[in-house]
Design a protein around this motif. Sequence first.
Motif, PDB file in Angstrom:
ATOM      1  N   ASP A 105       0.784  -1.295  -0.101  1.00 39.96           N
ATOM      2  CA  ASP A 105      -0.160   0.072  -0.094  1.00 39.96           C
ATOM      3  C   ASP A 105       0.943   1.300  -0.135  1.00 39.96           C
ATOM      4  O   ASP A 105       1.596   1.469   1.115  1.00 39.96           O
ATOM      5  N   CYS A 133       0.123   4.343  -0.158  1.00 43.49           N
ATOM      6  CA  CYS A 133      -0.483   5.756   0.423  1.00 43.49           C
ATOM      7  C   CYS A 133      -1.408   5.308   1.352  1.00 43.49           C
ATOM      8  O   CYS A 133      -2.524   5.576   1.688  1.00 43.49           O
ATOM      9  N   ALA A 153       5.547   7.378  -3.556  1.00 40.86           N
ATOM     10  CA  ALA A 153       4.909   6.457  -4.393  1.00 40.86           C
ATOM     11  C   ALA A 153       5.685   6.477  -5.956  1.00 40.86           C
ATOM     12  O   ALA A 153       5.703   5.461  -6.589  1.00 40.86           O
ATOM     13  N   PHE A 177      -3.452   1.741  -4.276  1.00 42.87           N
ATOM     14  CA  PHE A 177      -3.675   2.990  -3.894  1.00 42.87           C
ATOM     15  C   PHE A 177      -5.145   3.142  -3.706  1.00 42.87           C
ATOM     16  O   PHE A 177      -6.018   3.228  -4.474  1.00 42.87           O
ATOM     17  N   PHE A 190      -5.307   8.122  -5.391  1.00 46.27           N
ATOM     18  CA  PHE A 190      -4.687   8.662  -6.688  1.00 46.27           C
ATOM     19  C   PHE A 190      -5.095   9.991  -7.118  1.00 46.27           C
ATOM     20  O   PHE A 190      -4.422  10.777  -7.704  1.00 46.27           O
TER      21      PHE A 190
END
Length: 189
Positions: free
Chosen positions: A75, A77, A139, A162, A166
């Motif tokens: 993951d 974020c 990222a 995400f 995004f």
Amino acid sequence: MAPLVPRMHVFEIADFPWFPNFLRAYFQAALTAAWTTHVPILQSSSPASLVAGLLTTHLGDNRTETNIHDYVFIDFCAGGGGPTPSIERHVNIDQQRENIELPEPVQFVLTDLHPHVELWSQAATQSPNLSYVRESVDASRAPRDLTARYTRQGKKKVFRLFNLAFHHFDDALARRILRDTVEGSHGFG
Ligand SMILES: C[S@@+](CC[C@H](N)C(=O)[O-])C[C@H]1O[C@@H](n2cnc3c(N)ncnc32)[C@H](O)[C@@H]1O
């Protein structure tokens, strides 16, 4: 083809580096609660469990030749954890409940530009299949040693998660993230 309506890229106040981290943690904890809460009648299950179901349906469970067990989920974020700790439980525990024979549990890793180590370490005590990276991870420049840790010797494929994230990226940053993902031949969702 140019979009009919140009994309409007606004901002979230918690994205600014000067935003106090303790307030950011509250904000992230609220998002995690929204992901994991199931409102009976209005929802069939929590949003996190719906995502877990989608991942298993599309990647396959242990009854299919290539499946979710081929992947480690990073993951990128994670915020305060978001849905990922809950997705982990659904993916690993629900299959056990359905008596699907598991080769080994699917691993999930939490990372973020602003790591919430305190929240993540609490979540990680609940499952041996959940870990986190203490250092800030951008990222758009996924550290090679992080992804290589899992892909070495063709052991696992990386799937980049995400969740609710995004929209934070402007077009240039979104392109960099997608390019970085494609260059590593990673999954993305
Ligand atoms: C709206 S939060 C979502 C958090 C969590 N995934 C959830 O659904 O509750 C978006 C997160 O993206 C992170 N973020 C923004 N830009 C980033 C970047 N370039 N690299 C890594 N994380 C980033 C922010 O720090 C924030 O934690």
